[in-house]
Design an enzyme around this catalytic site. Structure first.
Site, PDB file in Angstrom:
ATOM      1  N   ASP A  13       0.826  -1.207   0.000  1.00 25.61           N
ATOM      2  CA  ASP A  13       0.000   0.000   0.000  1.00 25.61           C
ATOM      3  C   ASP A  13       0.866   1.265   0.000  1.00 25.61           C
ATOM      4  OD1 ASP A  13      -2.395   1.325  -0.040  1.00 25.61           O
ATOM      5  OD2 ASP A  13      -2.653   1.309   2.139  1.00 25.61           O
ATOM      6  N   ASN A  15       1.102   3.465  -2.914  1.00 24.25           N
ATOM      7  CA  ASN A  15       1.555   3.910  -4.239  1.00 24.25           C
ATOM      8  C   ASN A  15       1.061   5.322  -4.556  1.00 24.25           C
ATOM      9  OD1 ASN A  15       2.526   1.341  -4.508  1.00 24.25           O
ATOM     10  ND2 ASN A  15       1.098   0.704  -6.106  1.00 24.25           N
ATOM     11  N   HIS A  30       1.851   3.514  -9.227  1.00 22.40           N
ATOM     12  CA  HIS A  30       1.597   2.094  -9.514  1.00 22.40           C
ATOM     13  C   HIS A  30       2.719   1.487 -10.359  1.00 22.40           C
ATOM     14  CE1 HIS A  30      -2.095   2.511  -7.496  1.00 22.40           C
ATOM     15  NE2 HIS A  30      -2.718   3.211  -8.420  1.00 22.40           N
ATOM     16  N   SER A  58      -7.826  -5.284  -5.094  1.00 20.22           N
ATOM     17  CA  SER A  58      -8.923  -5.837  -4.284  1.00 20.22           C
ATOM     18  C   SER A  58     -10.247  -5.667  -5.021  1.00 20.22           C
ATOM     19  CB  SER A  58      -8.993  -5.118  -2.935  1.00 20.22           C
ATOM     20  OG  SER A  58      -9.625  -3.858  -3.065  1.00 20.22           O
ATOM     21  N   ASP A  60     -12.713  -4.340  -3.924  1.00 19.04           N
ATOM     22  CA  ASP A  60     -13.196  -2.982  -3.653  1.00 19.04           C
ATOM     23  C   ASP A  60     -12.467  -1.927  -4.477  1.00 19.04           C
ATOM     24  OD1 ASP A  60     -15.263  -3.533  -1.841  1.00 19.04           O
ATOM     25  OD2 ASP A  60     -13.806  -3.878  -0.234  1.00 19.04           O
ATOM     26  N   LEU A 124       9.911 -20.862  -5.634  1.00 20.32           N
ATOM     27  CA  LEU A 124       9.052 -19.911  -4.920  1.00 20.32           C
ATOM     28  C   LEU A 124       7.658 -19.980  -5.521  1.00 20.32           C
ATOM     29  CD1 LEU A 124       8.663 -17.388  -3.011  1.00 20.32           C
ATOM     30  CD2 LEU A 124       9.221 -15.987  -5.010  1.00 20.32           C
ATOM     31  N   ARG A 158      -4.596  -2.266   8.838  1.00 20.79           N
ATOM     32  CA  ARG A 158      -5.818  -3.050   8.651  1.00 20.79           C
ATOM     33  C   ARG A 158      -5.581  -4.076   7.556  1.00 20.79           C
ATOM     34  NH1 ARG A 158      -7.751   2.402   7.174  1.00 20.79           N
ATOM     35  NH2 ARG A 158      -7.272   2.758   4.970  1.00 20.79           N
TER      36      ARG A 158
HETATM   37  C1  IPE Z   1      -5.568  -2.688  -0.204  1.00 27.89           C
HETATM   38  O1  IPE Z   1      -5.230  -1.362  -0.275  1.00 27.89           O
HETATM   39  C2  IPE Z   1      -5.554  -3.307  -1.572  1.00 27.89           C
HETATM   40  C3  IPE Z   1      -4.252  -3.400  -2.215  1.00 27.89           C
HETATM   41  C4  IPE Z   1      -3.104  -3.006  -1.750  1.00 27.89           C
HETATM   42  C5  IPE Z   1      -4.279  -4.025  -3.497  1.00 27.89           C
HETATM   43  P1  IPE Z   1      -6.324  -0.204  -0.320  1.00 27.89           P
HETATM   44  O2  IPE Z   1      -5.569   1.063  -0.397  1.00 27.89           O
HETATM   45  O3  IPE Z   1      -7.312  -0.456  -1.400  1.00 27.89           O
HETATM   46  O4  IPE Z   1      -7.051  -0.390   1.083  1.00 27.89           O
HETATM   47  P2  IPE Z   1      -7.862   0.649   1.980  1.00 27.89           P
HETATM   48  O5  IPE Z   1      -8.906   1.272   1.085  1.00 27.89           O
HETATM   49  O6  IPE Z   1      -6.884   1.684   2.461  1.00 27.89           O
HETATM   50  O7  IPE Z   1      -8.415  -0.157   3.105  1.00 27.89           O
HETATM   51  C1  IPE Z   2      -1.769   0.298  -3.288  1.00 30.07           C
HETATM   52  O1  IPE Z   2      -1.529   1.659  -3.299  1.00 30.07           O
HETATM   53  C2  IPE Z   2      -1.968  -0.244  -4.674  1.00 30.07           C
HETATM   54  C3  IPE Z   2      -3.315  -0.710  -4.958  1.00 30.07           C
HETATM   55  C4  IPE Z   2      -4.379  -0.570  -4.214  1.00 30.07           C
HETATM   56  C5  IPE Z   2      -3.470  -1.428  -6.192  1.00 30.07           C
HETATM   57  P1  IPE Z   2      -2.714   2.695  -3.240  1.00 30.07           P
HETATM   58  O2  IPE Z   2      -3.138   3.023  -4.643  1.00 30.07           O
HETATM   59  O3  IPE Z   2      -3.810   2.229  -2.369  1.00 30.07           O
HETATM   60  O4  IPE Z   2      -1.979   3.945  -2.609  1.00 30.07           O
HETATM   61  P2  IPE Z   2      -2.542   4.932  -1.513  1.00 30.07           P
HETATM   62  O5  IPE Z   2      -3.008   4.098  -0.361  1.00 30.07           O
HETATM   63  O6  IPE Z   2      -3.667   5.686  -2.144  1.00 30.07           O
HETATM   64  O7  IPE Z   2      -1.367   5.808  -1.173  1.00 30.07           O
HETATM   65 MG    MG Z   3      -4.153   2.410  -0.382  1.00 27.57          MG
END
Ligand code: IPE
Ligand code: IPE
Ligand code: MG
Length: 219
Positions: A13, A15, A30, A58, A60, A124, A158
């Site tokens: 998380d 990015n 990303h 995810s 979501d 792996l 979380r």
């Molecule tokens: C979880 O991250 C999903 C991935 C890293 C692929 P999110 O950024 O979507 O999660 P929330 O919304 O902060 O819980």
């Molecule tokens: C995680 O990084 C990557 C994916 C959910 C695919 P985010 O895109 O959720 O990055 P933040 O949490 O918004 O910084």
């Molecule tokens: Mg995120």
């Protein structure tokens, strides 16, 4: 005593925040995140990791802007097409978990091609979770081995619907570092932290070590 191999799960998380901090579009984050995935996969076997499960998208995440979803899907397809030969050379068996019925047909074909090409690899096991929801996977019975260590970057603490069943006794490791900045020394630090913990599985301190499922280790 160290287990013969570990199942490490990663929620990569941060990015978007990594990119925002550099006044760049989230999509740049990303792309940088995909490079961090390659680095992590490369380092994993040296740490005794036999299975690495990464949360790539995810269920979501479909609620994100369409342009961001498109970039994530494109990155994923490029990763599969660009990395398959290297995975074969390095003994990485790739499996994609999650729903496939909402993915583009060409992406599903790329997934199937990578899975087939790497099926015999055994150094792996790399699981990539795409259109993944743990609550949905539990309902469908798509379960993985117990997770030993779960790493989440980006500062949130979380699970965001990732491997809820498999993480029953996982050690949790949270770091503020954003995923694109996660590198070999940070993985080493997470593993060192893990090895310094005592997993008790409900027993008293110092009792016979258990394996990752909480079952008594056969000697
Ligand atoms: C979880 O991250 C999903 C991935 C890293 C692929 P999110 O950024 O979507 O999660 P929330 O919304 O902060 O819980
Ligand atoms: C995680 O990084 C990557 C994916 C959910 C695919 P985010 O895109 O959720 O990055 P933040 O949490 O918004 O910084
Ligand atoms: Mg995120």
């Amino acid at each position: 005593m160290q287990q013969s191999f570990l199942h490490v799960a990663v929620i990569p998380d941060g990015n978007g925040r990594w990119a925002a901090a550099r006044q760049r579009p989230r999509t740049d984050g990303h792309r940088a995140g995909a490079r961090a995935v390659r680095r992590t996969v490369e380092c994993a076997p040296a740490h005794g990791i036999g299975m690495l499960t990464l949360y790539a998208f995810s269920s979501d995440n479909w609620h994100r802007p369409a342009s961001e979803v498109r970039t994530l899907m494109k990155e994923f397809e490029q990763f599969l097409r660009g990395e398959t030969a290297r995975c074969v050379a390095e003994g990485v068996r790739v499996r994609v978990i999650g729903r496939r019925d909402r993915l583009a047909k060409r992406l599903v074909r790329a997934i199937e091609a990578t899975e087939a090409a790497t099926a015999a690899c055994d150094r792996l096991r790399l699981n990539l979770a795409v259109d993944y929801s743990s609550r949905d996977a539990i309902g469908r019975g798509e379960l993985l081995p117990a997770v030993d260590l779960l790493i989440r970057t980006g500062g949130e603490q979380r699970l965001s619907d990732f491997l809820l069943w498999e993480c029953a006794y996982a050690e949790l490791y949270f770091t503020d570092r954003r995923w694109p900045d996660f590198d070999a020394p940070h993985l080493a630090r997470a593993l060192a932290d893990y090895h310094g913990r005592e997993r008790r599985f409900g027993r008293v301190p110092g009792a016979t070590p258990m394996n990752g499922d909480g079952r008594r280790r056969s000697v």
